[in-house]
Design a protein around this motif. Structure first.
Motif, PDB file in Angstrom:
ATOM      1  N   GLU A   8      -3.445 -11.584 -68.171  1.00  0.00           N
ATOM      2  CA  GLU A   8      -3.822 -12.369 -66.906  1.00  0.00           C
ATOM      3  C   GLU A   8      -5.084 -12.412 -66.581  1.00  0.00           C
ATOM      4  O   GLU A   8      -5.490 -13.375 -66.358  1.00  0.00           O
ATOM      5  CB  GLU A   8      -3.150 -10.918 -65.900  1.00  0.00           C
ATOM      6  N   LEU A  11      -6.519 -15.474 -68.733  1.00  0.00           N
ATOM      7  CA  LEU A  11      -5.836 -16.961 -67.945  1.00  0.00           C
ATOM      8  C   LEU A  11      -6.606 -16.980 -66.816  1.00  0.00           C
ATOM      9  O   LEU A  11      -7.190 -18.202 -66.594  1.00  0.00           O
ATOM     10  CB  LEU A  11      -4.702 -16.632 -67.735  1.00  0.00           C
ATOM     11  N   ARG A  12      -6.966 -16.139 -65.834  1.00  0.00           N
ATOM     12  CA  ARG A  12      -7.580 -16.294 -64.689  1.00  0.00           C
ATOM     13  C   ARG A  12      -8.964 -16.601 -64.855  1.00  0.00           C
ATOM     14  O   ARG A  12      -9.577 -17.484 -64.056  1.00  0.00           O
ATOM     15  CB  ARG A  12      -7.554 -14.921 -63.866  1.00  0.00           C
ATOM     16  N   THR A  15      -9.253 -20.351 -67.731  1.00  0.00           N
ATOM     17  CA  THR A  15      -8.811 -21.263 -67.381  1.00  0.00           C
ATOM     18  C   THR A  15      -8.158 -21.266 -65.832  1.00  0.00           C
ATOM     19  O   THR A  15      -6.947 -21.270 -65.576  1.00  0.00           O
ATOM     20  CB  THR A  15      -7.597 -21.750 -68.392  1.00  0.00           C
ATOM     21  N   THR A  18      -5.506 -23.927 -64.549  1.00  0.00           N
ATOM     22  CA  THR A  18      -4.307 -23.958 -65.280  1.00  0.00           C
ATOM     23  C   THR A  18      -3.656 -22.635 -64.909  1.00  0.00           C
ATOM     24  O   THR A  18      -2.396 -22.695 -64.651  1.00  0.00           O
ATOM     25  CB  THR A  18      -4.572 -23.881 -66.869  1.00  0.00           C
ATOM     26  N   PHE A  19      -4.364 -21.628 -64.770  1.00  0.00           N
ATOM     27  CA  PHE A  19      -3.704 -20.195 -64.261  1.00  0.00           C
ATOM     28  C   PHE A  19      -2.837 -20.388 -62.950  1.00  0.00           C
ATOM     29  O   PHE A  19      -1.834 -20.183 -62.657  1.00  0.00           O
ATOM     30  CB  PHE A  19      -4.742 -19.203 -64.104  1.00  0.00           C
ATOM     31  N   ASN A  20      -3.724 -21.333 -61.806  1.00  0.00           N
ATOM     32  CA  ASN A  20      -3.008 -21.348 -60.579  1.00  0.00           C
ATOM     33  C   ASN A  20      -1.806 -22.278 -60.561  1.00  0.00           C
ATOM     34  O   ASN A  20      -0.762 -22.237 -60.003  1.00  0.00           O
ATOM     35  CB  ASN A  20      -4.261 -22.068 -59.539  1.00  0.00           C
ATOM     36  N   GLN A  23       1.323 -20.474 -62.090  1.00  0.00           N
ATOM     37  CA  GLN A  23       2.011 -19.958 -61.285  1.00  0.00           C
ATOM     38  C   GLN A  23       2.848 -20.550 -60.450  1.00  0.00           C
ATOM     39  O   GLN A  23       4.268 -20.047 -60.202  1.00  0.00           O
ATOM     40  CB  GLN A  23       1.009 -19.099 -60.199  1.00  0.00           C
ATOM     41  N   LYS A  87       0.101 -21.551 -73.205  1.00  0.00           N
ATOM     42  CA  LYS A  87      -0.267 -20.943 -71.931  1.00  0.00           C
ATOM     43  C   LYS A  87       0.790 -20.497 -71.450  1.00  0.00           C
ATOM     44  O   LYS A  87       0.824 -19.265 -70.784  1.00  0.00           O
ATOM     45  CB  LYS A  87      -0.852 -22.237 -71.189  1.00  0.00           C
ATOM     46  N   PHE A  91       1.122 -16.729 -70.141  1.00  0.00           N
ATOM     47  CA  PHE A  91       1.633 -16.220 -68.767  1.00  0.00           C
ATOM     48  C   PHE A  91       2.643 -15.261 -68.799  1.00  0.00           C
ATOM     49  O   PHE A  91       2.930 -14.300 -68.101  1.00  0.00           O
ATOM     50  CB  PHE A  91       2.016 -17.565 -68.126  1.00  0.00           C
TER      51      PHE A  91
END
Length: 123
Positions: A8, A11-12, A15, A18-20, A23, A87, A91
């Motif tokens: 987590e 990713l946050r 990127t 991309t993380f948002n 979701q 990705k 996730f």
């Protein structure tokens, strides 16, 4: 069933765009999985609406991957699919509870030719 905080945070931090986007994309994939074959009381196809939303968010996710320098505009579609699957896998390790969404992702990427055609149309 808790996820892995390491994935987590990676990713946050590495990127954020991309993380948002992921979701929202994962929620849209879960909606497609849940609503396929369903209709509203007045006959609207809930599956088609969910799939349309998925495609829009897939396009946004790809754009966010460009913003985060995960891919480039010139990256081949096959490489885009590989990076996107990577990705989504990260996730999934961070948030394992969206099993219906990950099942849909596996189904979507199972036919590589169809995934390539869809992503080419969206790019």
């Amino acid at each position: 069933m808790a996820g892995n905080k390491l994935f987590e945070e990676q990713l946050r931090i590495m990127t954020p765009h991309t993380f948002n986007a992921l979701q929202k994309l994962v929620m849209a994939m879960a909606d497609v999985s849940k609503n396929t074959g369903k209709k509203t009381l007045f006959g609207r196809d809930k599956g088609q609406e969910a799939y349309d939303k998925f495609q829009k968010l897939l396009r946004v996710t790809i754009q966010c991957m460009v913003l985060d320098s995960v891919i480039k505009e010139s990256t081949s579609t096959e490489e885009v699919i590989d990076e996107l699957k990577n990705k989504i896998k990260h996730f999934q390790m961070a948030y394992p509870n969206w099993q219906d969404a990950y099942f849909f992702a596996d189904w979507f990427f199972e036919s590589k030719e169809d995934a390539i055609a869809t992503i080419n149309r969206l790019r």
